[in-house]
Structure formats: structure tokens, C-alpha cells
Design a protein around this motif. Sequence first.
Motif, PDB file in Angstrom:
ATOM      1  N   ALA A   1       0.831  -1.209   0.000  1.00  0.00           N
ATOM      2  CA  ALA A   1       0.000   0.000   0.000  1.00  0.00           C
ATOM      3  C   ALA A   1       0.868   1.264   0.000  1.00  0.00           C
ATOM      4  O   ALA A   1       0.615   2.196  -0.767  1.00  0.00           O
ATOM      5  N   LEU A   2       1.905   1.282   0.820  1.00  0.00           N
ATOM      6  CA  LEU A   2       2.792   2.453   0.854  1.00  0.00           C
ATOM      7  C   LEU A   2       3.535   2.633  -0.461  1.00  0.00           C
ATOM      8  O   LEU A   2       3.681   3.755  -0.959  1.00  0.00           O
TER       9      LEU A   2
ATOM     10  N   TRP B   1       3.247   2.041  -8.000  1.00  0.00           N
ATOM     11  CA  TRP B   1       3.625   0.680  -8.386  1.00  0.00           C
ATOM     12  C   TRP B   1       2.652  -0.354  -7.836  1.00  0.00           C
ATOM     13  O   TRP B   1       2.165  -0.243  -6.725  1.00  0.00           O
ATOM     14  N   VAL B   2       2.340  -1.361  -8.664  1.00  0.00           N
ATOM     15  CA  VAL B   2       1.502  -2.483  -8.273  1.00  0.00           C
ATOM     16  C   VAL B   2       2.181  -3.750  -8.787  1.00  0.00           C
ATOM     17  O   VAL B   2       2.677  -3.764  -9.909  1.00  0.00           O
ATOM     18  N   PRO B   3       2.235  -4.819  -7.981  1.00  0.00           N
ATOM     19  CA  PRO B   3       2.881  -6.037  -8.463  1.00  0.00           C
ATOM     20  C   PRO B   3       2.120  -6.636  -9.649  1.00  0.00           C
ATOM     21  O   PRO B   3       0.932  -6.408  -9.804  1.00  0.00           O
ATOM     22  N   THR B   4       2.825  -7.377 -10.443  1.00  0.00           N
ATOM     23  CA  THR B   4       2.348  -8.058 -11.660  1.00  0.00           C
ATOM     24  C   THR B   4       2.128  -7.099 -12.817  1.00  0.00           C
ATOM     25  O   THR B   4       1.907  -7.538 -13.925  1.00  0.00           O
TER      26      THR B   4
ATOM     27  N   LEU C   1       4.020 -10.899  -3.115  1.00  0.00           N
ATOM     28  CA  LEU C   1       2.968  -9.903  -3.303  1.00  0.00           C
ATOM     29  C   LEU C   1       2.039 -10.248  -4.453  1.00  0.00           C
ATOM     30  O   LEU C   1       0.989  -9.644  -4.598  1.00  0.00           O
ATOM     31  N   LYS C   2       2.411 -11.215  -5.273  1.00  0.00           N
ATOM     32  CA  LYS C   2       1.581 -11.596  -6.409  1.00  0.00           C
ATOM     33  C   LYS C   2       0.579 -12.687  -6.054  1.00  0.00           C
ATOM     34  O   LYS C   2      -0.213 -13.093  -6.883  1.00  0.00           O
TER      35      LYS C   2
ATOM     36  N   ALA D   1      -8.818   4.827  -3.657  1.00  0.00           N
ATOM     37  CA  ALA D   1      -9.513   4.376  -4.861  1.00  0.00           C
ATOM     38  C   ALA D   1      -8.548   3.932  -5.949  1.00  0.00           C
ATOM     39  O   ALA D   1      -8.792   2.938  -6.632  1.00  0.00           O
ATOM     40  N   ASP D   2      -7.453   4.652  -6.132  1.00  0.00           N
ATOM     41  CA  ASP D   2      -6.490   4.282  -7.175  1.00  0.00           C
ATOM     42  C   ASP D   2      -5.861   2.925  -6.897  1.00  0.00           C
ATOM     43  O   ASP D   2      -5.664   2.130  -7.813  1.00  0.00           O
ATOM     44  N   LEU D   3      -5.546   2.661  -5.640  1.00  0.00           N
ATOM     45  CA  LEU D   3      -4.962   1.368  -5.288  1.00  0.00           C
ATOM     46  C   LEU D   3      -5.984   0.250  -5.482  1.00  0.00           C
ATOM     47  O   LEU D   3      -5.660  -0.820  -6.003  1.00  0.00           O
ATOM     48  N   MET D   4      -7.232   0.483  -5.089  1.00  0.00           N
ATOM     49  CA  MET D   4      -8.276  -0.531  -5.291  1.00  0.00           C
ATOM     50  C   MET D   4      -8.428  -0.836  -6.779  1.00  0.00           C
ATOM     51  O   MET D   4      -8.522  -1.996  -7.180  1.00  0.00           O
ATOM     52  N   LYS D   5      -8.442   0.205  -7.595  1.00  0.00           N
ATOM     53  CA  LYS D   5      -8.589   0.030  -9.039  1.00  0.00           C
ATOM     54  C   LYS D   5      -7.398  -0.727  -9.621  1.00  0.00           C
ATOM     55  O   LYS D   5      -7.571  -1.578 -10.494  1.00  0.00           O
ATOM     56  N   ALA D   6      -6.203  -0.464  -9.127  1.00  0.00           N
ATOM     57  CA  ALA D   6      -5.001  -1.130  -9.636  1.00  0.00           C
ATOM     58  C   ALA D   6      -4.918  -2.584  -9.172  1.00  0.00           C
ATOM     59  O   ALA D   6      -4.390  -3.431  -9.887  1.00  0.00           O
TER      60      ALA D   6
END
Length: 127
Positions: free
Chosen positions: A29-30, A37-40, A62-63, A81-86
Motif C-alpha cells: 500500500a505504501l 507501483w503495483v505487483p504483476t 505480493l503476487k 480508490a487508485d490502489l483498489m482500481k489497480a
Amino acid sequence: MFCGNWAESAAAKEPISMTEWGLPEFLLALAHLYTGWVPTVMEPPVEIAGIFTKFGTDIEELKHFDVLTKCLNLAQMLECADLMKALRPCIVRALDERIDSAIRSFEAQTLESEAEPEPPIASVEEA
């Protein structure tokens, strides 16, 4: 921060429990909040990879579906919201991999059971 007069904590006098999430979820999250950045999706920036290494968290961990869904719950609680969407496409991808793995395992077990010879059936005359 997690004890005040807002929706999550208004009904309780105790602060919100943060024990549902572990270090991998918080780091993810941080990392997303600071870099996007988001894994995968892509390889992590060098700085992010260094932080995960420093805290003993494997990027490949994390994947996994379980970590991603816990991180989604954390993002919902933090209203990111951006993290949820990603995270949603990452969760779907992880679930697809889990389903494919289960199908391959089932097919392998089926092939093994078909390969075993059937015991001969004794004829009526032999008995």
C-alpha cells in the motif's frame, strides 16, 4: 489517526484494529501511494525493491491471491480508490493462475489414475 469522529471509528471507542494486515500488505500500500507501483504490472523501482528487501518481504509473495485480497481490504479501509482500481486486475490474474494450477493438478491426477492397470476380473470358470 485511526481513532476519531469519522465513519470507521465513530461507533467504537477503541482504535481500528490493524492486526488483519501484515507487513507485505502495508508495504504494498505504501509503495503504491508513493510511486503508483503495483505487483504483476511492472517491475518495482529500485528504491521500492530495496525497501521490500530491507524488511524481508519477497516481491513474488505480493503476487499471491491472499496477499492481494488483504491489500484490497486495506485499500478499501484507507479509501485509496487508485490502489483498489489497480489491485483488481492483479487479483483476477492471480485467481486465474490459481484456477489453472488446480485444473492442471486435477488433469495430472486423472491421467495417473487412468494409467494404472485395472485388476483382472476373475472369470466364472476360474472360481
